[in-house]
Design a protein around this motif. Structure first.
Motif, PDB file in Angstrom:
ATOM      1  N   SER A  59       0.694  -1.349   0.028  1.00  0.00           N
ATOM      2  CA  SER A  59      -0.187   0.063   0.075  1.00  0.00           C
ATOM      3  C   SER A  59       0.947   1.355   0.124  1.00  0.00           C
ATOM      4  CB  SER A  59      -0.902   0.116   1.327  1.00  0.00           C
ATOM      5  OG  SER A  59      -0.503  -0.451   2.371  1.00  0.00           O
ATOM      6  N   GLU A  64       1.942   1.890  -3.481  1.00  0.00           N
ATOM      7  CA  GLU A  64       0.652   1.999  -4.197  1.00  0.00           C
ATOM      8  C   GLU A  64       0.637   3.681  -4.348  1.00  0.00           C
ATOM      9  OE1 GLU A  64      -1.939  -0.927  -3.355  1.00  0.00           O
ATOM     10  OE2 GLU A  64      -3.595   0.493  -3.686  1.00  0.00           O
ATOM     11  N   LYS A  65       0.717   4.096  -3.066  1.00  0.00           N
ATOM     12  CA  LYS A  65       0.470   5.677  -2.561  1.00  0.00           C
ATOM     13  C   LYS A  65       1.499   6.388  -3.370  1.00  0.00           C
ATOM     14  CE  LYS A  65      -1.069   5.598   1.720  1.00  0.00           C
ATOM     15  NZ  LYS A  65      -0.437   5.509   3.047  1.00  0.00           N
ATOM     16  N   GLU A  66       2.807   5.846  -3.693  1.00  0.00           N
ATOM     17  CA  GLU A  66       3.793   6.734  -4.125  1.00  0.00           C
ATOM     18  C   GLU A  66       3.972   6.432  -5.722  1.00  0.00           C
ATOM     19  OE1 GLU A  66       7.389   6.100  -2.207  1.00  0.00           O
ATOM     20  OE2 GLU A  66       6.640   6.575  -0.265  1.00  0.00           O
ATOM     21  N   CYS A  67       2.927   5.444  -6.234  1.00  0.00           N
ATOM     22  CA  CYS A  67       2.799   5.621  -7.703  1.00  0.00           C
ATOM     23  C   CYS A  67       1.474   5.506  -8.102  1.00  0.00           C
ATOM     24  CB  CYS A  67       3.435   3.850  -8.059  1.00  0.00           C
ATOM     25  SG  CYS A  67       5.012   3.342  -7.570  1.00  0.00           S
ATOM     26  N   LYS A  68       0.821   6.661  -7.791  1.00  0.00           N
ATOM     27  CA  LYS A  68      -0.534   6.719  -7.948  1.00  0.00           C
ATOM     28  C   LYS A  68      -0.814   7.084  -9.444  1.00  0.00           C
ATOM     29  CE  LYS A  68      -3.884   7.859  -4.629  1.00  0.00           C
ATOM     30  NZ  LYS A  68      -3.496   7.985  -3.454  1.00  0.00           N
ATOM     31  N   ASN A  69      -0.113   7.757 -10.164  1.00  0.00           N
ATOM     32  CA  ASN A  69      -0.554   7.945 -11.475  1.00  0.00           C
ATOM     33  C   ASN A  69       0.429   7.148 -12.274  1.00  0.00           C
ATOM     34  OD1 ASN A  69      -2.436   9.834 -10.542  1.00  0.00           O
ATOM     35  ND2 ASN A  69      -0.784  11.178 -10.043  1.00  0.00           N
ATOM     36  N   GLU A  70       0.804   6.390 -12.058  1.00  0.00           N
ATOM     37  CA  GLU A  70       1.787   5.529 -13.331  1.00  0.00           C
ATOM     38  C   GLU A  70       1.615   3.839 -12.807  1.00  0.00           C
ATOM     39  OE1 GLU A  70       5.687   6.428 -12.730  1.00  0.00           O
ATOM     40  OE2 GLU A  70       5.543   7.361 -10.721  1.00  0.00           O
ATOM     41  N   TYR A  82      -0.949  -5.774  -4.186  1.00  0.00           N
ATOM     42  CA  TYR A  82      -0.723  -4.453  -5.007  1.00  0.00           C
ATOM     43  C   TYR A  82      -2.009  -4.244  -5.832  1.00  0.00           C
ATOM     44  CZ  TYR A  82       1.188  -0.527  -7.328  1.00  0.00           C
ATOM     45  OH  TYR A  82       1.549   0.770  -7.830  1.00  0.00           O
ATOM     46  N   GLY A 112      -3.347  -1.506  -7.454  1.00  0.00           N
ATOM     47  CA  GLY A 112      -2.954  -0.469  -8.782  1.00  0.00           C
ATOM     48  C   GLY A 112      -2.687  -1.510  -9.816  1.00  0.00           C
ATOM     49  N   CYS A 125      -0.022  -2.594 -12.640  1.00  0.00           N
ATOM     50  CA  CYS A 125       1.187  -2.645 -12.530  1.00  0.00           C
ATOM     51  C   CYS A 125       1.719  -4.121 -13.398  1.00  0.00           C
ATOM     52  CB  CYS A 125       1.767  -3.290 -11.184  1.00  0.00           C
ATOM     53  SG  CYS A 125       1.076  -4.624 -10.626  1.00  0.00           S
TER      54      CYS A 125
END
Ligand code: AMP
Length: 370
Positions: free
Chosen positions: A29, A32-38, A60, A62, A64
């Protein structure tokens, strides 16, 4: 506590599957927070990270991608030395956020090699996530972005990590045990009271009692092949052949891999058994702590055995000629073991005449030192 054996080493449970799961969920998590828009691409380093990588991407949420690489070394020229190469990387990583997934980072040497290879690929950013991290031994200037669980410098296996190929399939993490066993040979002629004393001492010292005579009798009672073989020898008061006895003893020890140690009662009884036991224990990194011998005069022993024969049901206790034969076997084949252990400074004689409690007391004084 669960103890397991891989090759010749023992490992005890250390980090549970539940704790691992919590650590991975937290890491996932955070990433995930640090890769929000990618859409990051995770790169697992084989072989060790296969389990971690699988559970990590499962946690995870999001979008990926995941891929795996393996670091292989091949011999270069004498001027270049060993050259490291990544095997298995087919993706074009240009402009991507790449997150390396490592199972464990200790000194950081392998990680540095991998990092240096990725660094030259025009990535958007390169990050490192490791499930286990050993801060005490890490020697590199690299920044580790995500750490699951920090541990002291212990050798661990399980959850993808191996010891010479084994252990990767375990769900929990185990650590190498350095604790030495207390292994005592309780010695003395037939009727000296070894069995009686072992029953008391095994509880007092938390040791596993192995009586080869009892194991044979159990097999005879259950009419196993081993029992049928042993019976002809035992009924006469002869020793069972070494090879049979040694294999049986090893099987009993293996059954109790998690013991703190053993009281061997009625084993070894020949020099070849003693040598086999030493060799076997050495292979495990263990040894005999001492031979503790109950010293009792023969006349007293015959009387004791005949008395025991009235209630024990043992054919070899009921007939004086069989008893004498057992003494003869003891004198000719077994008593020399006193010298065998004395030469290693491991012989401790104890007066075996007196009440059960008195003798336990005397034996305890020796056990306390071992
Ligand atoms: P025990 O109960 O120790 O008096 O053993 C009874 C009998 O089992 C012996 O007389 C042997 O026939 C057999 N036995 C027990 N331990 C051994 C051993 N270490 N080697 C050979 N025979 C054994």
């Amino acid at each position: 506590m669960t103890k397991i054996k891989l090759h010749n080493k023992y490992f005890k449970s250390y980090i549970s599957a539940e704790k691992i799961k919590i650590a991975i969920d937290n890491m996932a998590s955070l990433v995930e927070k640090e890769c929000k828009n990618e859409v990051p691409i995770f790169i697992g380093i084989l072989n060790g990270s296969f389990m971690f990588a699988a559970d990590f991407v499962r946690a995870y949420k999001g979008n990926c991608e995941i891929s795996f690489v393996k670091l292989a070394s091949y011999h270069g020229t004498s001027s270049t030395g060993d050259v490291k190469q990544l095997v298995g990387l087919n993706e074009n990583l240009e402009g991507r956020t790449v997150i390396i997934l490592e199972d464990i980072i200790d000194t950081g040497t392998t990680l540095e090699e991998i990092y240096n290879i990725f660094r030259h690929q025009n990535l958007k950013q390169l990050k490192i996530a490791t499930l286990f991290f050993k801060p005490d031994v890490f020697r590199k200037a690299l920044h580790i972005d995500y750490v699951g669980i920090s541990i002291p410098d212990k050798f661990i296996i399980g959850y993808g990590l191996d010891y010479n190929g084994l252990g990767r399939n375990l769900a929990d993490i185990y650590q190498l045990t350095t604790h030495k066993m207390t292994n005592i040979v309780l010695f003395g002629p037939p009727g000296a009271g070894k069995g009686t004393q072992a029953e008391v001492l095994k509880d007092k010292y938390n040791l596993k009692h192995i009586s080869t005579g009892d194991v044979f009798r159990y097999n005879i009672k259950n009419e196993t092949d081993l029992g049928k073989l042993a019976k002809s020898y035992m009924d006469k008061g002869d020793l069972v052949p070494d090879e049979v006895t040694i294999n049986m003893l090893k099987a009993e020890v293996e059954k109790n891999a998690d013991a703190n140690g053993f009281i061997f009662d009625g084993f070894p009884r020949t020099e070849s058994q003693a040598k086999a036991l030493d060799k076997y224990l050495e292979e495990k990194g263990e040894s005999i702590s001492g031979m503790v011998a109950l010293e009792v005069p023969e006349d007293l022993l015959v009387a004791r055995l005949l008395k025991r024969g009235e209630t024990s049901g043992r054919p070899d206790d009921q007939d004086e000629s069989k008893i004498r034969n057992r003494f003869n076997e003891y004198e000719t084949k077994t008593s020399i073991l006193k010298d065998y252990y004395a030469n290693q400074n491991k012989y401790f004689g104890v007066d075996g005449v007196g009440s059960i409690e008195e003798i336990t007391e005397r034996l305890s004084t020796v056990f306390d030192k071992l």
